[in-house]
Design a protein around this motif. Structure first.
Motif, PDB file in Angstrom:
ATOM      1  N   UNK A 145     -66.953 109.131 -34.673  1.00  0.00           N
ATOM      2  CA  UNK A 145     -67.227 109.128 -36.110  1.00  0.00           C
ATOM      3  C   UNK A 145     -67.537 107.714 -36.586  1.00  0.00           C
ATOM      4  N   UNK A 146     -68.090 107.632 -37.789  1.00  0.00           N
ATOM      5  CA  UNK A 146     -68.467 106.329 -38.334  1.00  0.00           C
ATOM      6  C   UNK A 146     -67.409 105.734 -39.261  1.00  0.00           C
ATOM      7  N   UNK A 147     -66.720 106.563 -40.043  1.00  0.00           N
ATOM      8  CA  UNK A 147     -65.782 106.062 -41.033  1.00  0.00           C
ATOM      9  C   UNK A 147     -64.352 106.395 -40.658  1.00  0.00           C
ATOM     10  N   UNK A 148     -63.462 105.435 -40.901  1.00  0.00           N
ATOM     11  CA  UNK A 148     -62.039 105.652 -40.678  1.00  0.00           C
ATOM     12  C   UNK A 148     -61.379 106.217 -41.925  1.00  0.00           C
ATOM     13  N   UNK A 149     -60.211 105.726 -42.232  1.00  0.00           N
ATOM     14  CA  UNK A 149     -59.459 106.192 -43.401  1.00  0.00           C
ATOM     15  C   UNK A 149     -60.286 105.979 -44.661  1.00  0.00           C
ATOM     16  N   UNK A 150     -60.374 107.017 -45.512  1.00  0.00           N
ATOM     17  CA  UNK A 150     -61.220 106.980 -46.712  1.00  0.00           C
ATOM     18  C   UNK A 150     -60.428 106.990 -48.007  1.00  0.00           C
ATOM     19  N   UNK A 151     -59.129 107.181 -47.935  1.00  0.00           N
ATOM     20  CA  UNK A 151     -58.289 107.236 -49.121  1.00  0.00           C
ATOM     21  C   UNK A 151     -56.860 107.521 -48.728  1.00  0.00           C
ATOM     22  N   UNK A 152     -55.984 107.518 -49.709  1.00  0.00           N
ATOM     23  CA  UNK A 152     -54.583 107.786 -49.455  1.00  0.00           C
ATOM     24  C   UNK A 152     -53.820 106.536 -49.082  1.00  0.00           C
ATOM     25  N   UNK A 153     -52.581 106.750 -48.635  1.00  0.00           N
ATOM     26  CA  UNK A 153     -51.682 105.638 -48.313  1.00  0.00           C
ATOM     27  C   UNK A 153     -50.991 105.895 -46.985  1.00  0.00           C
ATOM     28  N   UNK A 154     -50.997 104.879 -46.124  1.00  0.00           N
ATOM     29  CA  UNK A 154     -50.255 104.904 -44.869  1.00  0.00           C
ATOM     30  C   UNK A 154     -49.229 103.782 -44.920  1.00  0.00           C
ATOM     31  N   UNK A 155     -47.940 104.136 -44.744  1.00  0.00           N
ATOM     32  CA  UNK A 155     -46.859 103.147 -44.725  1.00  0.00           C
ATOM     33  C   UNK A 155     -46.212 103.219 -43.352  1.00  0.00           C
ATOM     34  N   UNK A 156     -46.161 102.082 -42.651  1.00  0.00           N
ATOM     35  CA  UNK A 156     -45.585 102.006 -41.309  1.00  0.00           C
ATOM     36  C   UNK A 156     -44.402 101.048 -41.350  1.00  0.00           C
ATOM     37  N   UNK A 157     -43.235 101.529 -40.955  1.00  0.00           N
ATOM     38  CA  UNK A 157     -42.037 100.702 -40.984  1.00  0.00           C
ATOM     39  C   UNK A 157     -41.874  99.815 -39.760  1.00  0.00           C
ATOM     40  N   UNK A 158     -42.586 100.107 -38.689  1.00  0.00           N
ATOM     41  CA  UNK A 158     -42.475  99.337 -37.451  1.00  0.00           C
ATOM     42  C   UNK A 158     -43.761  98.607 -37.142  1.00  0.00           C
ATOM     43  N   UNK A 159     -44.128  98.585 -35.893  1.00  0.00           N
ATOM     44  CA  UNK A 159     -45.328  97.896 -35.439  1.00  0.00           C
ATOM     45  C   UNK A 159     -46.516  98.858 -35.379  1.00  0.00           C
ATOM     46  N   UNK A 160     -47.708  98.269 -35.422  1.00  0.00           N
ATOM     47  CA  UNK A 160     -48.934  99.059 -35.291  1.00  0.00           C
ATOM     48  C   UNK A 160     -49.634  98.661 -34.000  1.00  0.00           C
ATOM     49  N   UNK A 161     -50.223  99.640 -33.346  1.00  0.00           N
ATOM     50  CA  UNK A 161     -50.946  99.388 -32.109  1.00  0.00           C
ATOM     51  C   UNK A 161     -52.289  98.719 -32.368  1.00  0.00           C
ATOM     52  N   UNK A 162     -53.086  98.632 -31.332  1.00  0.00           N
ATOM     53  CA  UNK A 162     -54.402  97.984 -31.410  1.00  0.00           C
ATOM     54  C   UNK A 162     -55.338  98.745 -32.338  1.00  0.00           C
ATOM     55  N   UNK A 163     -56.272  98.006 -32.912  1.00  0.00           N
ATOM     56  CA  UNK A 163     -57.352  98.552 -33.747  1.00  0.00           C
ATOM     57  C   UNK A 163     -56.831  99.261 -35.000  1.00  0.00           C
ATOM     58  N   UNK A 164     -55.732  98.783 -35.555  1.00  0.00           N
ATOM     59  CA  UNK A 164     -55.176  99.339 -36.789  1.00  0.00           C
ATOM     60  C   UNK A 164     -56.201  99.185 -37.912  1.00  0.00           C
ATOM     61  N   UNK A 165     -56.526 100.285 -38.607  1.00  0.00           N
ATOM     62  CA  UNK A 165     -57.456 100.238 -39.728  1.00  0.00           C
ATOM     63  C   UNK A 165     -58.907 100.032 -39.333  1.00  0.00           C
ATOM     64  N   UNK A 166     -59.247 100.258 -38.091  1.00  0.00           N
ATOM     65  CA  UNK A 166     -60.613 100.060 -37.623  1.00  0.00           C
ATOM     66  C   UNK A 166     -61.566 100.977 -38.385  1.00  0.00           C
ATOM     67  N   UNK A 167     -62.619 100.403 -38.990  1.00  0.00           N
ATOM     68  CA  UNK A 167     -63.616 101.119 -39.789  1.00  0.00           C
ATOM     69  C   UNK A 167     -63.018 101.821 -41.003  1.00  0.00           C
ATOM     70  N   UNK A 168     -61.874 101.337 -41.481  1.00  0.00           N
ATOM     71  CA  UNK A 168     -61.253 101.883 -42.671  1.00  0.00           C
ATOM     72  C   UNK A 168     -62.139 101.577 -43.877  1.00  0.00           C
ATOM     73  N   UNK A 169     -62.355 102.555 -44.747  1.00  0.00           N
ATOM     74  CA  UNK A 169     -63.244 102.390 -45.887  1.00  0.00           C
ATOM     75  C   UNK A 169     -62.499 102.233 -47.202  1.00  0.00           C
ATOM     76  N   UNK A 170     -61.497 103.038 -47.439  1.00  0.00           N
ATOM     77  CA  UNK A 170     -60.726 102.994 -48.670  1.00  0.00           C
ATOM     78  C   UNK A 170     -59.272 103.359 -48.352  1.00  0.00           C
ATOM     79  N   UNK A 171     -58.458 103.366 -49.369  1.00  0.00           N
ATOM     80  CA  UNK A 171     -57.052 103.705 -49.170  1.00  0.00           C
ATOM     81  C   UNK A 171     -56.239 102.447 -48.954  1.00  0.00           C
ATOM     82  N   UNK A 172     -54.972 102.645 -48.662  1.00  0.00           N
ATOM     83  CA  UNK A 172     -54.048 101.533 -48.458  1.00  0.00           C
ATOM     84  C   UNK A 172     -53.254 101.772 -47.180  1.00  0.00           C
ATOM     85  N   UNK A 173     -53.231 100.761 -46.335  1.00  0.00           N
ATOM     86  CA  UNK A 173     -52.433 100.845 -45.106  1.00  0.00           C
ATOM     87  C   UNK A 173     -51.590  99.579 -44.994  1.00  0.00           C
TER      88      UNK A 173
END
Length: 173
Positions: A145-173
């Protein structure tokens, strides 16, 4: 005209045993289960390898007083928990597999553990809260696909792996 609506009912699903293969939980959302009986929910098909099996083979199902869907289990071998969810509250008291909250449009998913790869991939709305860490490509795009996250909210309490938010367009992470 006065139309009577049945109140939405909630469910708690308790894992009977950990499956040998990964299970695809696509379609098991609070909205999809709200108006169903225990027998109907037990018969819902989920993917196990390349076969479809009834949900009741994996979970004991109990009614809840509120309208939420609660998994009281470690779902590390269960993928697509909350996939394309469009409302309601889904809680997991343990870990989840890959694609948690993927393509979600509305509602809230709370994970009291860790999530595998591609959490919140192509998410368009709602909230995904993960108390622990997430795997690679969280808030990212699905392969091909071409687009990642397009809206909404992602909350992570720990660590994130590689390529976090790659091609993210909108939203909050």
């Amino acid at each position: 005209m006065n139309v009577q609506r049945m109140p939405a009912s909630g469910w708690t699903l308790r894992l009977k045993q950990t499956p040998a293969l990964r299970v695809d939980m696509r379609g098991i959302t609070p909205g999809a289960l709200a108006a169903l009986s225990v027998a109907d929910i037990e018969r819902l098909p989920v993917g196990l390898g390349n076969a479809l099996v009834p949900l009741g083979e994996f979970f004991r199902i109990e009614a809840r007083a509120d309208a939420s869907l609660v998994f009281d289990a470690d779902l590390a071998r269960f993928d697509r928990v909350g996939w394309q969810m469009d409302g309601g509250l889904l809680r997991v008291q343990g870990n989840v597999g890959d694609y948690a909250g993927g393509a979600m449009r509305n509602g809230e998913v709370r994970v009291q553990g860790q999530a595998g790869a591609l959490a919140a991939c192509e998410m368009a709305g709602g909230t995904l809260r993960i108390d622990g860490s997430v795997g690679d490509f969280a808030a990212s795009t699905l392969p091909g696909s071409m687009d990642g996250m397009r809206g909404g909210t992602l909350v992570v309490g720990g660590n994130a792996g590689a390529r976090f938010g790659d091609r993210m367009r909108r939203g909050t992470a």
